[in-house]
Design an enzyme around this catalytic site. Structure first.
Site, short mmCIF file in Angstrom:
data_model
loop_
_atom_site.label_atom_id
_atom_site.label_comp_id
_atom_site.label_asym_id
_atom_site.label_seq_id
_atom_site.Cartn_x
_atom_site.Cartn_y
_atom_site.Cartn_z
N CYS A 84 0.79 -1.23 0.00
CA CYS A 84 0.00 0.00 0.00
C CYS A 84 0.82 1.28 0.00
CB CYS A 84 -0.99 0.00 1.16
SG CYS A 84 -0.26 0.16 2.82
N HIS A 121 -2.42 1.57 6.89
CA HIS A 121 -2.83 1.44 5.49
C HIS A 121 -2.91 2.82 4.82
CE1 HIS A 121 -4.54 0.04 1.84
NE2 HIS A 121 -5.70 0.63 2.03
N ASP A 141 -8.07 4.26 -3.21
CA ASP A 141 -7.23 3.25 -2.56
C ASP A 141 -6.60 2.41 -3.65
OD1 ASP A 141 -6.03 1.36 -1.02
OD2 ASP A 141 -7.78 0.92 0.21
#
Length: 303
Positions: A84, A121, A141
């Site tokens: 991520c 995250h 995302d």
């Protein structure tokens, strides 16, 4: 083609150093590039379906740099994926270069858990050329593995769908007393809480600190476990160590469409054929050796 009207904000994500043409070629993006919602939707889809989620460098206990030049060498020119912090950092530079307003965010991975998880995250809040008029902003995302093929509006009850996958965002408290958002994916006909986020602005140095923890801490799942995912229309492939599996949007939470065990020796082949990750001979051998060592350690512990 980049719209010359792209804004001139001071870049903090390295957008001024991004090789946009190489990136667009890598993800197969064609057409006019401008900071509007239609371009954002197509870039999000192209990025997520091109770059697999993978933690090979952390698994091999190598430094995980978020330097943009390093990320471009690895993910754009080297045709690898990333996890991520790498994915969000690269995507932020892309969006910044195109002219979007980009703010880093940190979220807490829940995957159905009600426990308080650390903010590990990376995600992005994005404003488009239309935002000044309509006041809308978007949660993007790019590096959750089983995450978003489409940006979702930061609005209570907002939904988005692409490629058979559906998402929902609701207001909620990621931790007691916090004002934030809960992100859900539709799995087997039920909404499944994937992660939570607040809108506290984060900058690259915040990602650097969190990235160091996630990639090196002995209790981090990414420092001791091979984890690879690739999301596409209607199907997600996953490699957890030597367990290869897949699920679809209608697969119930906790189940897989299919699962099989593979030999350590064929992991590099699976990485190439299923996930599009081609390792050189040295890296392929290193991955096989680490997996084999883990299996020997597990056998000793079980004896």
């Amino acid at each position: 083609m980049l719209d010359d009207r792209a804004n001139t904000r001071t870049p903090i994500w390295g957008g001024d150093r991004l090789d946009l043409d190489a990136y667009l070629e890598r993800v197969g993006f064609r057409g006019r590039v401008e900071p509007g919602i239609d371009t954002l939707r197509e870039l999000q889809y192209a990025h997520v379906t091109t770059f697999p989620f993978e933690n090979l460098d952390a698994f091999l206990r190598r430094p995980m740099s978020l330097d943009l030049d390093t990320l471009q060498d690895k993910m754009v020119r080297g045709r690898r994926g990333g996890y991520c912090f790498e994915q969000a950092s690269l995507f932020a530079a892309v969006l910044e270069r195109v002219g979007f307003s980009v703010t880093g965010l940190l979220g807490r991975v829940q995957k159905g858990s009600t426990a308080v998880r650390p903010p590990t995250h990376a995600m992005l809040r994005v404003e488009t050329a239309e935002s000044a008029a309509d006041g809308r902003s978007w949660l993007c995302d790019a590096g959750f593995g089983e995450g978003q093929l489409a940006p979702i509006e930061l609005a209570d009850g907002a939904t988005a769908a692409r490629g058979g996958w559906s998402y929902r965002l609701t207001r909620g408290a990621p931790v007691p007393g916090a004002d934030g958002w809960l992100f859900h994916g539709l799995r087997g006909g039920e909404w499944f809480h994937l992660h939570s986020v607040t809108l506290d602005p984060r900058v690259p140095v915040d990602y650097t600190v969190a990235n160091h923890y996630v990639s090196t801490h002995p209790r981090s799942p990414f420092s001791g476990r091979l984890w690879v995912q690739r999301l596409g229309d209607g199907l997600l492939h996953q490699l957890d160590g030597t367990t290869l599996s897949a699920f679809q949007p209608d697969t119930p939470v906790g189940e897989m469409e299919w699962t099989r065990q593979i030999a350590t020796s064929v992991v590099p082949e699976v990485l190439a054929e299923v996930f599009g990750i081609v390792l050189d001979e040295a890296d392929a051998a290193a991955v096989v050796d680490r997996l084999a060592a883990q299996q020997r350690e597990a056998a000793v512990s079980a004896a």
